[in-house]
Design an enzyme around this catalytic site. Sequence first.
Site, PDB file in Angstrom:
ATOM      1  N   SER A 130       6.187   0.084  10.907  1.00  0.00           N
ATOM      2  CA  SER A 130       6.112  -0.759  11.825  1.00  0.00           C
ATOM      3  C   SER A 130       6.426  -1.251  13.555  1.00  0.00           C
ATOM      4  O   SER A 130       7.242  -0.399  14.337  1.00  0.00           O
ATOM      5  CB  SER A 130       5.968  -2.348  11.237  1.00  0.00           C
ATOM      6  OG  SER A 130       5.763  -3.185  12.191  1.00  0.00           O
TER       7      SER A 130
ATOM      8  N   TYR B 204      11.213 -10.146   8.659  1.00  0.00           N
ATOM      9  CA  TYR B 204      10.612  -9.016   8.444  1.00  0.00           C
ATOM     10  C   TYR B 204      10.587  -7.483   9.518  1.00  0.00           C
ATOM     11  O   TYR B 204      10.922  -6.399   9.267  1.00  0.00           O
ATOM     12  CB  TYR B 204       8.979  -9.592   9.100  1.00  0.00           C
ATOM     13  CG  TYR B 204       7.981  -8.134   8.884  1.00  0.00           C
ATOM     14  CD1 TYR B 204       7.343  -7.785   7.342  1.00  0.00           C
ATOM     15  CD2 TYR B 204       7.099  -8.022   9.292  1.00  0.00           C
ATOM     16  CE1 TYR B 204       6.773  -6.936   7.512  1.00  0.00           C
ATOM     17  CE2 TYR B 204       6.469  -7.297  10.348  1.00  0.00           C
ATOM     18  CZ  TYR B 204       5.855  -6.772   9.104  1.00  0.00           C
ATOM     19  OH  TYR B 204       4.965  -5.474   8.734  1.00  0.00           O
TER      20      TYR B 204
ATOM     21  N   LYS C 291      11.558  -3.074   8.793  1.00  0.00           N
ATOM     22  CA  LYS C 291      10.361  -2.317   9.113  1.00  0.00           C
ATOM     23  C   LYS C 291      11.325  -1.058   9.718  1.00  0.00           C
ATOM     24  O   LYS C 291      11.276  -0.307  10.260  1.00  0.00           O
ATOM     25  CB  LYS C 291       9.278  -2.846   9.654  1.00  0.00           C
ATOM     26  CG  LYS C 291       8.251  -4.004   9.320  1.00  0.00           C
ATOM     27  CD  LYS C 291       7.806  -2.579   8.850  1.00  0.00           C
ATOM     28  CE  LYS C 291       7.558  -2.847   6.869  1.00  0.00           C
ATOM     29  NZ  LYS C 291       6.757  -2.026   6.504  1.00  0.00           N
TER      30      LYS C 291
HETATM   31  P1  NAD Z   1      -1.845  -6.230   2.825  1.00  0.00           P
HETATM   32  O1  NAD Z   1      -0.836  -7.772   2.153  1.00  0.00           O
HETATM   33  O2  NAD Z   1      -3.634  -5.830   2.125  1.00  0.00           O
HETATM   34  O3  NAD Z   1      -1.092  -5.072   1.839  1.00  0.00           O
HETATM   35  C1  NAD Z   1       0.677  -5.406   1.313  1.00  0.00           C
HETATM   36  C2  NAD Z   1       0.269  -4.679  -0.226  1.00  0.00           C
HETATM   37  O4  NAD Z   1       1.839  -4.697  -0.841  1.00  0.00           O
HETATM   38  C3  NAD Z   1      -0.622  -5.524  -1.175  1.00  0.00           C
HETATM   39  O5  NAD Z   1      -1.514  -4.990  -2.495  1.00  0.00           O
HETATM   40  C4  NAD Z   1       0.457  -6.387  -2.276  1.00  0.00           C
HETATM   41  O6  NAD Z   1       0.158  -6.604  -3.078  1.00  0.00           O
HETATM   42  C5  NAD Z   1       1.779  -5.460  -1.707  1.00  0.00           C
HETATM   43  N1  NAD Z   1       2.936  -5.681  -2.653  1.00  0.00           N
HETATM   44  C6  NAD Z   1       3.281  -7.401  -1.865  1.00  0.00           C
HETATM   45  N2  NAD Z   1       4.226  -6.971  -3.066  1.00  0.00           N
HETATM   46  C7  NAD Z   1       4.654  -6.223  -3.376  1.00  0.00           C
HETATM   47  C8  NAD Z   1       5.386  -6.140  -4.794  1.00  0.00           C
HETATM   48  N3  NAD Z   1       7.523  -6.675  -5.244  1.00  0.00           N
HETATM   49  N4  NAD Z   1       5.769  -4.788  -5.564  1.00  0.00           N
HETATM   50  C9  NAD Z   1       4.512  -4.188  -5.341  1.00  0.00           C
HETATM   51  N5  NAD Z   1       3.486  -4.302  -4.429  1.00  0.00           N
HETATM   52  C10 NAD Z   1       3.541  -5.782  -3.553  1.00  0.00           C
HETATM   53  O7  NAD Z   1      -0.900  -5.594   3.858  1.00  0.00           O
HETATM   54  P2  NAD Z   1      -1.293  -4.668   4.939  1.00  0.00           P
HETATM   55  O8  NAD Z   1      -0.981  -4.908   6.040  1.00  0.00           O
HETATM   56  O9  NAD Z   1      -2.098  -3.606   4.165  1.00  0.00           O
HETATM   57  O10 NAD Z   1       0.434  -4.409   4.202  1.00  0.00           O
HETATM   58  C11 NAD Z   1       0.830  -2.784   3.484  1.00  0.00           C
HETATM   59  C12 NAD Z   1       1.727  -2.514   4.693  1.00  0.00           C
HETATM   60  O11 NAD Z   1       1.733  -2.000   6.038  1.00  0.00           O
HETATM   61  C13 NAD Z   1       2.915  -3.392   4.418  1.00  0.00           C
HETATM   62  O12 NAD Z   1       4.208  -2.200   4.267  1.00  0.00           O
HETATM   63  C14 NAD Z   1       3.575  -3.618   6.275  1.00  0.00           C
HETATM   64  O13 NAD Z   1       4.529  -4.166   6.386  1.00  0.00           O
HETATM   65  C15 NAD Z   1       2.872  -2.837   6.983  1.00  0.00           C
HETATM   66  N6  NAD Z   1       1.995  -3.241   7.878  1.00  0.00           N
HETATM   67  C16 NAD Z   1       0.722  -3.797   8.229  1.00  0.00           C
HETATM   68  C17 NAD Z   1       0.478  -4.435   8.890  1.00  0.00           C
HETATM   69  C18 NAD Z   1       0.014  -5.234   9.576  1.00  0.00           C
HETATM   70  O14 NAD Z   1      -1.137  -5.534  10.624  1.00  0.00           O
HETATM   71  N7  NAD Z   1      -1.390  -5.301   9.156  1.00  0.00           N
HETATM   72  C19 NAD Z   1       1.722  -3.991  11.009  1.00  0.00           C
HETATM   73  C20 NAD Z   1       1.732  -2.737  10.738  1.00  0.00           C
HETATM   74  C21 NAD Z   1       2.999  -2.814   9.174  1.00  0.00           C
HETATM   75  C1  RM4 Z   2       3.203  -6.183  11.505  1.00  0.00           C
HETATM   76  C2  RM4 Z   2       2.830  -6.546  13.167  1.00  0.00           C
HETATM   77  C3  RM4 Z   2       1.752  -7.179  12.936  1.00  0.00           C
HETATM   78  C4  RM4 Z   2       1.728  -8.260  11.838  1.00  0.00           C
HETATM   79  C5  RM4 Z   2       1.758  -7.872  10.525  1.00  0.00           C
HETATM   80  C6  RM4 Z   2       2.373  -9.151  10.078  1.00  0.00           C
HETATM   81  O1  RM4 Z   2       4.488  -5.047  11.483  1.00  0.00           O
HETATM   82  O2  RM4 Z   2       3.665  -7.209  13.603  1.00  0.00           O
HETATM   83  O3  RM4 Z   2       1.263  -7.595  14.452  1.00  0.00           O
HETATM   84  O4  RM4 Z   2       0.712  -8.535  11.776  1.00  0.00           O
HETATM   85  O5  RM4 Z   2       3.371  -6.885  10.696  1.00  0.00           O
END
Ligand code: NAD
Ligand code: RM4
Length: 254
Positions: A144, A157, A161
């Site tokens: 992230s 969190y 990351k």
């Molecule tokens: P999301 O909530 O849609 O996806 C997260 C997924 O992880 C879900 O499908 C959830 O069921 C799964 N999950 C959670 N706990 C779990 C577990 N214990 N075992 C198996 N699966 C599990 O959100 P997203 O934004 O798609 O997140 C995906 C990744 O992207 C995460 O690692 C998050 O940190 C990262 N991320 C997201 C953003 C953002 O802005 N959305 C930004 C940076 C990084």
């Molecule tokens: C990311 C970043 C985004 C936040 C998600 C949950 O790493 O911080 O801004 O929305 O996490």
Amino acid sequence: MKLLEGKTVLVTGASTGIGRAAAIGAAQHGADVAINFHRDDAGAASCVAEIEKLGRRGLAVKGDVAAPETASDFIARAVDAFGKVDVMVSNAGICPFHAFLDMPVETFERTMRVNMHGAYFMVQAAAKQMVAQGHGGSIVAVSSISALVGGAYQTHYTPTKAGVHSLMQSTAIALGKHGIRCNSVLPGTILTEINKDDLADSEKRRYMEGRVPLGRLGQPEDMIGPIAFLASDLAAYVTGAALLVDGGMFVNLQ
Ligand code: NAD
Ligand code: RM4
């Protein structure tokens, strides 16, 4: 142009969001795809259905990534179905937004276990399989922008990351001699379930949008190209790298 023809791609946490987009995107790029999911049977089934609609093979394996045995089971089931593992996208993660001073111990520990331990076990299990196969592979961790910058409600969190990004740097060294490349993507703010409640606050959402030079928050599909690129042979000499996919948010000081 198809980047992943003939490859087997595994994606964790792929019933929703970035993982789902990465899984369907890998199928669009010609891969067979196995997904891990935690609880959402319907989401996982519909992701597999999308993969199969694209003429590729799909498989959904249920399991909590925080448990080490989930990783070995996921790899074994994928190898049973498709014969090999070429790519692991370690994506599953949680971010239960919470203030620092009264952070519940359980929230802190669960976030560490899912995001950090989960990534570690999955990457290790995939790497063992790739080493045994003997023809290299590619690991992409979904880190992230939060590996590089903080968040007052993300003190549990952001270290996970940064940890995932660091894990890719160290495994790139450990696995280089096996031809296994390890990189991370650093998404900015992508509209998914993980931040739905946080961004329901319209002031916060406007603030976040205002930080992005490209003028919008990201969609899960914005992650397909960067993940497919790092997974593919186009990135044959890229390892230990981190790719920001944030619309320019990180560099936007003034
Ligand atoms: P999301 O909530 O849609 O996806 C997260 C997924 O992880 C879900 O499908 C959830 O069921 C799964 N999950 C959670 N706990 C779990 C577990 N214990 N075992 C198996 N699966 C599990 O959100 P997203 O934004 O798609 O997140 C995906 C990744 O992207 C995460 O690692 C998050 O940190 C990262 N991320 C997201 C953003 C953002 O802005 N959305 C930004 C940076 C990084
Ligand atoms: C990311 C970043 C985004 C936040 C998600 C949950 O790493 O911080 O801004 O929305 O996490």
